[in-house]
Enzyme design. Structure first.
Site, PDB file in Angstrom:
ATOM      1  N   ASN A 281       0.881  -1.169   0.000  1.00  0.00           N
ATOM      2  CA  ASN A 281       0.000   0.000   0.000  1.00  0.00           C
ATOM      3  C   ASN A 281       0.915   1.214   0.000  1.00  0.00           C
ATOM      4  O   ASN A 281       1.486   1.561   1.026  1.00  0.00           O
ATOM      5  CB  ASN A 281      -0.884  -0.037   1.265  1.00  0.00           C
ATOM      6  CG  ASN A 281      -1.673   1.243   1.448  1.00  0.00           C
ATOM      7  OD1 ASN A 281      -1.778   2.061   0.532  1.00  0.00           O
ATOM      8  ND2 ASN A 281      -2.238   1.426   2.641  1.00  0.00           N
ATOM      9  N   TRP A 282       1.061   1.805  -1.164  1.00  0.00           N
ATOM     10  CA  TRP A 282       2.026   2.901  -1.295  1.00  0.00           C
ATOM     11  C   TRP A 282       1.543   4.199  -0.644  1.00  0.00           C
ATOM     12  O   TRP A 282       2.313   5.127  -0.459  1.00  0.00           O
ATOM     13  CB  TRP A 282       2.342   3.155  -2.777  1.00  0.00           C
ATOM     14  CG  TRP A 282       3.135   2.055  -3.432  1.00  0.00           C
ATOM     15  CD1 TRP A 282       3.483   0.838  -2.902  1.00  0.00           C
ATOM     16  CD2 TRP A 282       3.668   2.079  -4.767  1.00  0.00           C
ATOM     17  NE1 TRP A 282       4.205   0.108  -3.825  1.00  0.00           N
ATOM     18  CE2 TRP A 282       4.331   0.842  -4.976  1.00  0.00           C
ATOM     19  CE3 TRP A 282       3.645   3.014  -5.801  1.00  0.00           C
ATOM     20  CZ2 TRP A 282       4.979   0.529  -6.175  1.00  0.00           C
ATOM     21  CZ3 TRP A 282       4.276   2.706  -6.992  1.00  0.00           C
ATOM     22  CH2 TRP A 282       4.940   1.473  -7.174  1.00  0.00           C
ATOM     23  N   LYS A 283       0.255   4.280  -0.354  1.00  0.00           N
ATOM     24  CA  LYS A 283      -0.340   5.512   0.222  1.00  0.00           C
ATOM     25  C   LYS A 283      -0.039   6.702  -0.681  1.00  0.00           C
ATOM     26  O   LYS A 283      -0.013   6.551  -1.904  1.00  0.00           O
ATOM     27  CB  LYS A 283       0.145   5.717   1.659  1.00  0.00           C
ATOM     28  CG  LYS A 283      -0.050   4.455   2.505  1.00  0.00           C
ATOM     29  CD  LYS A 283       0.091   4.681   3.973  1.00  0.00           C
ATOM     30  CE  LYS A 283      -0.120   3.371   4.713  1.00  0.00           C
ATOM     31  NZ  LYS A 283      -0.134   3.543   6.157  1.00  0.00           N
TER      32      LYS A 283
ATOM     33  N   HIS B 221      -9.503   1.599   4.464  1.00  0.00           N
ATOM     34  CA  HIS B 221      -8.260   1.772   5.221  1.00  0.00           C
ATOM     35  C   HIS B 221      -8.524   2.733   6.387  1.00  0.00           C
ATOM     36  O   HIS B 221      -9.293   3.684   6.252  1.00  0.00           O
ATOM     37  CB  HIS B 221      -7.151   2.316   4.314  1.00  0.00           C
ATOM     38  CG  HIS B 221      -5.819   2.268   4.975  1.00  0.00           C
ATOM     39  ND1 HIS B 221      -5.422   3.218   5.882  1.00  0.00           N
ATOM     40  CD2 HIS B 221      -4.814   1.355   4.907  1.00  0.00           C
ATOM     41  CE1 HIS B 221      -4.218   2.892   6.333  1.00  0.00           C
ATOM     42  NE2 HIS B 221      -3.832   1.773   5.761  1.00  0.00           N
TER      43      HIS B 221
ATOM     44  N   GLU C 242      -6.932   5.110   7.513  1.00  0.00           N
ATOM     45  CA  GLU C 242      -6.684   6.530   7.196  1.00  0.00           C
ATOM     46  C   GLU C 242      -7.868   7.121   6.449  1.00  0.00           C
ATOM     47  O   GLU C 242      -8.171   8.313   6.601  1.00  0.00           O
ATOM     48  CB  GLU C 242      -5.378   6.652   6.398  1.00  0.00           C
ATOM     49  CG  GLU C 242      -4.170   6.372   7.293  1.00  0.00           C
ATOM     50  CD  GLU C 242      -2.975   5.751   6.605  1.00  0.00           C
ATOM     51  OE1 GLU C 242      -2.899   5.764   5.365  1.00  0.00           O
ATOM     52  OE2 GLU C 242      -2.106   5.219   7.326  1.00  0.00           O
TER      53      GLU C 242
ATOM     54  N   GLU D 220      -5.748  -4.464  10.427  1.00  0.00           N
ATOM     55  CA  GLU D 220      -4.688  -3.483  10.678  1.00  0.00           C
ATOM     56  C   GLU D 220      -4.998  -2.722  11.958  1.00  0.00           C
ATOM     57  O   GLU D 220      -5.763  -1.746  11.933  1.00  0.00           O
ATOM     58  CB  GLU D 220      -4.603  -2.497   9.513  1.00  0.00           C
ATOM     59  CG  GLU D 220      -4.304  -3.151   8.186  1.00  0.00           C
ATOM     60  CD  GLU D 220      -3.729  -2.149   7.196  1.00  0.00           C
ATOM     61  OE1 GLU D 220      -2.612  -2.374   6.732  1.00  0.00           O
ATOM     62  OE2 GLU D 220      -4.393  -1.136   6.921  1.00  0.00           O
TER      63      GLU D 220
ATOM     64  N   GLY E 126       2.329   2.428  10.807  1.00  0.00           N
ATOM     65  CA  GLY E 126       3.333   3.476  10.647  1.00  0.00           C
ATOM     66  C   GLY E 126       3.996   3.890  11.948  1.00  0.00           C
ATOM     67  O   GLY E 126       4.681   4.900  12.004  1.00  0.00           O
TER      68      GLY E 126
ATOM     69  N   SER F  43       3.167  -1.924  10.477  1.00  0.00           N
ATOM     70  CA  SER F  43       4.604  -2.042  10.747  1.00  0.00           C
ATOM     71  C   SER F  43       5.142  -3.446  10.490  1.00  0.00           C
ATOM     72  O   SER F  43       6.003  -3.943  11.223  1.00  0.00           O
ATOM     73  CB  SER F  43       4.926  -1.581  12.170  1.00  0.00           C
ATOM     74  OG  SER F  43       4.521  -0.232  12.335  1.00  0.00           O
TER      75      SER F  43
ATOM     76  N   GLY G 285       2.727  -1.049   4.288  1.00  0.00           N
ATOM     77  CA  GLY G 285       2.839   0.364   3.955  1.00  0.00           C
ATOM     78  C   GLY G 285       4.289   0.751   3.729  1.00  0.00           C
ATOM     79  O   GLY G 285       4.857   0.553   2.654  1.00  0.00           O
ATOM     80  N   GLY G 286       4.910   1.315   4.758  1.00  0.00           N
ATOM     81  CA  GLY G 286       6.266   1.854   4.645  1.00  0.00           C
ATOM     82  C   GLY G 286       7.262   0.912   3.981  1.00  0.00           C
ATOM     83  O   GLY G 286       8.046   1.321   3.109  1.00  0.00           O
TER      84      GLY G 286
HETATM   85  P1  PGA Z   1       2.670   0.377   7.659  1.00  0.00           P
HETATM   86  O1  PGA Z   1       1.235   0.615   6.985  1.00  0.00           O
HETATM   87  O2  PGA Z   1       3.184  -0.933   7.120  1.00  0.00           O
HETATM   88  O3  PGA Z   1       3.503   1.556   7.216  1.00  0.00           O
HETATM   89  O4  PGA Z   1       2.453   0.337   9.136  1.00  0.00           O
HETATM   90  C1  PGA Z   1       0.347  -0.457   6.755  1.00  0.00           C
HETATM   91  C2  PGA Z   1      -0.929   0.074   6.170  1.00  0.00           C
HETATM   92  O5  PGA Z   1      -1.382   1.139   6.592  1.00  0.00           O
HETATM   93  O6  PGA Z   1      -1.508  -0.550   5.258  1.00  0.00           O
END
Ligand code: PGA
Length: 251
Positions: free
Chosen positions: A9-11, A96, A98, A167, A173, A213, A234-235
């Site tokens: 998930n590149w966001k 998600h 967010e 999640e 993050g 994470s 994500g990251g």
């Molecule tokens: P993260 O994000 O791996 O940076 O914690 C995961 C996500 O939000 O899908």
């Protein structure tokens, strides 16, 4: 049996040029490796077409990070499920945290988005997860149940196409990963909730990914748990080597 999946998930990261470069690198690695899971990258809307042009979507799945809750029309700035599908994408992340937290997405909007995604042959990667306060006050199982139950208007055939991503919001993050046991307990709980509604066969066939994470250093322990069927990353998905390090946790 259910699939193992590692999805990036590149966001809101990378320019189109940077994203195309990253997608090419991931595509090359996926093609060169013998991976024991499906690999997917979910990218910003602007990146879908150019990325579709440089990857082999038969080996590396492509997805969007969201889609509109309406089919078409006067909704300035929105991107519909048919638009996403027309780029060659096969997946869409929905709900998600967010999106829920910063853009007010509710179970009602997510029901509409899920319907439109399925109608357009997109596989929803449907995110659920509790915030820290809910983890600490012990309501996390109920919170996640009610998020999963938002999908229960779907018939069994439609539900069987959904991928769930658990999640915990406090782990996204933050560098603070859920322990493998916490992830396993929640994934087993989610599978039970699905079983009560749709029966054991569909519950057993639903892929439930962990996100928050997840890194090459902890993926193996998480994925070793019986109900953890991969990750939403994500990251660590923003560099080909760390993303592939997570994919390799299934080898
Ligand atoms: P993260 O994000 O791996 O940076 O914690 C995961 C996500 O939000 O899908």
């Amino acid at each position: 049996m259910r699939k193992n999946i590692v999805a990036g998930n590149w966001k809101m990261n990378t320019t189109v040029q940077e994203g195309v470069e990253l997608a090419k690198q991931v595509n090359d690695c996926v093609k060169a490796g013998h991976n024991n899971c499906d690999v997917v990258i979910c990218v910003p809307f602007t990146h879908l077409c150019p990325v579709a042009g440089v990857i082999d979507t038969a080996v590396l799945g492509l997805g969007a990070e969201n889609c509109a809750d309406k089919l078409s029309g006067a909704y300035t700035g929105e991107v519909s499920a048919p638009m996403v599908a027309s780029t060659g994408a096969g997946y869409v992340i929905l709900g998600h945290s967010e999106r829920r937290q910063y853009y007010g997405e509710t179970n009602e909007t997510l029901k509409a988005k899920t319907r439109l995604a399925l109608d357009n042959n997109l596989i929803p990667i449907f995110c659920v997860g509790e915030v820290l306060e809910e983890r600490e006050n012990g309501t996390y199982n109920d919170v996640v149940s009610s998020q999963v139950e938002a999908l229960f208007d779907l018939d069994a055939n439609d539900f069987s196409k959904i991928v769930i991503a658990y999640e915990p919001v406090w782990a996204i993050g933050t560098g603070k990963t859920a322990t493998a046991d916490q992830a396993q307990d929640m994934h087993a709980h989610i599978r039970k909730v699905i079983e009560q509604k749709y029966g054991k066969e569909i519950a057993d066939n639903t892929s439930i990914l962990y996100g928050g994470s997840c890194k090459p250093t902890n993926a193996r322990e998480l994925f070793a748990k019986p109900d953890v069927d991969g990750g939403l990353i994500g990251g660590a998905a923003l560099k080909a080597d760390s993303f592939m390090g997570i994919v390799e946790a299934f080898n």
